[in-house]
Design an enzyme around this catalytic site. Sequence first.
Site, short mmCIF file in Angstrom:
data_model
loop_
_atom_site.label_atom_id
_atom_site.label_comp_id
_atom_site.label_asym_id
_atom_site.label_seq_id
_atom_site.Cartn_x
_atom_site.Cartn_y
_atom_site.Cartn_z
NE ARG A 113 -2.39 0.25 3.82
CZ ARG A 113 -3.24 -0.10 4.80
NH1 ARG A 113 -2.86 -0.96 5.74
NH2 ARG A 113 -4.46 0.41 4.83
N GLY B 254 -13.37 -7.15 14.41
CA GLY B 254 -13.42 -5.93 15.20
C GLY B 254 -14.21 -4.83 14.50
CG ASP B 255 -12.87 -3.55 10.83
OD1 ASP B 255 -12.31 -2.78 11.64
OD2 ASP B 255 -12.27 -4.17 9.93
CB ALA C 83 -17.28 -5.95 24.27
#
Length: 325
Positions: free
Chosen positions: A113, A258-259, A233
């Site tokens: 990237r 996680g997203d 969480a």
Amino acid sequence: MTNGWRPPRGRVVCVGESMAALAPEPPQSLERADSLRVSVAGAESNVAMYLADHGVPVAWLSAVGDDTWGRRVRDAVAAAGVDVSRVRTDPDRPTGLLVKDPGADGTRVHYYRRGSAASALGPGLLDEDTIRSAALAHFTGITPALSASCGELVTRALTGPYTVSFDVNHRPALWPDASAATVLRDLADRADIVFVGLDEAQRLWGQDLKAADVRELLGRPRILVVKDGAYAATAFSDEGVCTVPALRTTVVEPVGAGDAFAAGFLAGLLRGEEMRRALRLGHITAVSALGVTGDHGPLPDSERIERLLGLPDEEWLTLGPAMSG
């Protein structure tokens, strides 16, 4: 419903780089793989796609190259119901690429990237009406690691007229020096809603940290969510502390979970749900990502989601792992 603070309802804008992703299909080491599956990888577009799945109006702001990968990324995100009309096409820089290498000790990710189209984004992006009119803007700690201009973009975004959601999302490979701990703590502590994994908080700010210690470090966000891997969480807010265990599931590939959790939790907040149900919706959405080799998997049907959200606590506990500690 709840008497605690919630972000205003309205359009969400997710800002950050997305790349074409290659992963062995079926999951196995790259050295042995005969075929690779093409998908889209990007924390912010992952969140956007899952928000769209939950019926939240959402746009993705970024830049891609004027190449096949860029067109494929844009089309895939759009197909999920996300507005991509303001994604820029850079005629001089390429779309980023990542390759996943699953192994017995987890999945390694190789990034290609450097000098990508998205790395050239800067604070000028914030002049777009798309983001200035948003109810909530979502960023991650990946973006400020891409370039100085991307760092300026996120720093200035924290002073915008919208609610800011920030996922720490520490990627050690993107931070060549020791600046990550200081930069990410400063950015996170200026956001309204923050997500951080307990493991990444320990890597960044101290190996003995507990969830409550992270709240001491990040005391300013209105809502802080500390994710303890596959266990639970915990949300810290003006309503107090709320911990919800994760769901047991078979993990095909963990990247993207996680997203997905962040999107589910944000969708719950935007609905005005109580904290416990918002955390549950995060866990339910995370399971969708854990069951696929790509970052974006199908949600359960709405009937099943509502049934899970409404379970008594003791029944929800039977669906999750034994709590840590």
